[in-house]
Design an enzyme around this catalytic site. Structure first.
Site, PDB file in Angstrom:
ATOM      1  N   SER A  68       0.778  -1.444  -0.604  1.00  0.00           N
ATOM      2  CA  SER A  68       0.302  -0.290   0.130  1.00  0.00           C
ATOM      3  C   SER A  68       0.896   1.150   0.325  1.00  0.00           C
ATOM      4  O   SER A  68       0.386   2.250   0.221  1.00  0.00           O
ATOM      5  CB  SER A  68      -1.087   0.036   1.022  1.00  0.00           C
ATOM      6  OG  SER A  68      -1.649  -1.206   1.327  1.00  0.00           O
ATOM      7  N   LYS A  71       0.574   3.389  -2.689  1.00  0.00           N
ATOM      8  CA  LYS A  71      -0.404   4.243  -3.213  1.00  0.00           C
ATOM      9  C   LYS A  71      -0.211   5.746  -2.688  1.00  0.00           C
ATOM     10  O   LYS A  71      -0.689   6.965  -3.345  1.00  0.00           O
ATOM     11  CB  LYS A  71      -2.081   4.531  -2.003  1.00  0.00           C
ATOM     12  CG  LYS A  71      -2.315   2.563  -1.670  1.00  0.00           C
ATOM     13  CD  LYS A  71      -3.243   1.729  -0.814  1.00  0.00           C
ATOM     14  CE  LYS A  71      -3.379   1.043  -1.027  1.00  0.00           C
ATOM     15  NZ  LYS A  71      -4.397   0.708   0.468  1.00  0.00           N
TER      16      LYS A  71
END
Length: 313
Positions: A68, A71
Site C-alpha cells: 500500500s 498508494k
C-alpha cells in the site's frame, strides 16, 4: 561529519540493533500466500536527510513488497494528471475501518473515504488507467517510482502480483461495488490487474526513502531541483498520510510518531519529516491494524531521539 549527521547515524545504528534483538515481531500477512513466506526476523531502516546524507542499517538493502505504500505515488501521479477533479471520486477523511472494509462504501454511495484504503486506491488506479491499456498504465506508474528514486532497477515482484490476483476476493468485491455506482469506469479486471501489480512493486528501505524525498522537499525532486508536484499538493499528501496512512491505526501512529507516514502489509513504512528527512523502515511482522509492529516502534524511537515530530518536542 556534522553534529546533526552524527546524531542521525548513531540513532539509526542503535535503533536497528534494538529492533533486531526484540522478540515481539508481530505476524506476517498470511492472507497473501507469497507474503506469508517472508522471514519475520528481518528489519531495515534508511534515513535520507535534506542535505542528501544517507544513513542506513540492518536489512536496509533487502527488497520487500511495498504494497500500500505505492498508494502515495499513485495519488501523486493522479493529482498531476487531473488535479482536484480527483476528489469527485474519493474523499479525504480517515476511515476508522480496516483497509479492506466494504461497510463504509455501502453508507457513502460507493465513494471511498480516502485514497489510502484499498477502495480509494483502486479508484485512483482506475483514474490513471483511463485512456490507457493496462500495461501502459502500469508502466507509467513503475517509471514514475523509478524516476523518484533515481533507480531504474526497481521492479514488480510478479510472484506477489500473481498471489494477490489469485486471492484478492475482497478487493474484487470493493471494485465491483464501486463499479455499480459508476466510481470505477474501466473494466474491473483491468483496474484490479494494474492495482495488484503496482502494489507488488519491490523496494529496499534505501530505495523507498529515495522515492519519498520529494515530499520532504516541498514537492521538488532533490536531484534535479524540478517540481514533481506543486508545493501545496505535496503538503496535502503529507496531511493525508498523517491522518489516513495507517488505516484504523492512523491516530495512534500520529500520537506516537508524529510524522506523516504510509504503511504497507509487506511490513514497510515510509515516513516524512518535512524539511528534514525521509525515513523508510521495514519489519514484516504486523500489528492488529495491519501495520509494521517494529517499524512503528522504531519510528517512535527515532522521532523522540532526533526531535523530529511535527508537533515539536
Amino acid at each position: 561529519m556534522s553534529e546533526t549527521a552524527s546524531r542521525i547515524e548513531s540513532a539509526v545504528t542503535e535503533i536497528a540493533e534494538e529492533m533486531q534483538a526484540r522478540a515481539d515481531r508481530g505476524k506476517v500477512a498470511d492472507y497473501i500466500p507469497e507474503l506469508a513466506l517472508v522471514d519475520p526476523a528481518g528489519f531495515g531502516i534508511a534515513v535520507i536527510d535534506n542535505q542528501g546524507g544517507v544513513f542506513a542499517a540492518g536489512d536496509c538493502d533487502t527488497p520487500f513488497s511495498v504494497q500500500s505504500i505505492t498508494k502515495v505515488f499513485t495519488l501523486t501521479l493522479a493529482l498531476g494528471m487531473v488535479g482536484d477533479r480527483l476528489w469527485r471520486r474519493v474523499g479525504r477523511e480517515p476511515s476508522g475501518s480496516a483497509f479492506n472494509s466494504i461497510v463504509q462504501l455501502e453508507h457513502e454511495h460507493g465513494i471511498p473515504r480516502n485514497p489510502f484504503i484499498n477502495a480509494g486506491a483502486i479508484a485512483v488506479t482506475d483514474l490513471i488507467l483511463s485512456g490507457h491499456e493496462p500495461r501502459e498504465a502500469l508502466g507509467e506508474i513503475l517509471r514514475f517510482v523509478q524516476f523518484l528514486a533515481d533507480d531504474q532497477t526497481i521492479k514488480i515482484d510478479k510472484a506477489v502480483a500473481a498471489s494477490e490476483q489469485r486471492t484478492g476476493f475482497r478487493n474484487r468485491a470493493l471494485a465491483n461495488y464501486m463499479k455499480s455506482f459508476g466510481v470505477i469506469e474501466n473494466p474491473v479486471d483491468y483496474t484490479l490487474g494494474v492495482y495488484f501489480h503496482h502494489c507488488a512493486i519491490a523496494m529496499s528501505c534505501r530505495q523507498l526513502a529515495m522515492a519519498g524525498r520529494f515530499l520532504a522537499h516541498s514537492g521538488r525532486h532533490p536531484t534535479t531541483g524540478r517540481s514533481v508536484i506543486h508545493m501545496e499538493r505535496a503538503r496535502r499528501i503529507n496531511a493525508l498520510m498523517l491522518t489516513c496512512g495507517h488505516y484504523d491505526g492512523s491516530g495512534d501512529f500520529a500520537y506516537r510518531v508524529g510524522l506523516p507516514g504510509k504503511s504497507g502489509v509487506g511490513g514497510g513504512i515510509l515516513a516524512i519529516a518535512p524539511g528534514k528527512a525521509t525515513i523508510a523502515v521495514w519489519s514484516p511482522g504486523l500489528d492488529a491494524a495491519g501495520n509494521s509492529h517494529l517499524g512503528r516502534i522504531a519510528l517512535e524511537l527515532l522521532t523522540k531521539r532526533l526531535g523530529w515530530s511535527i508537533f515539536g518536542g
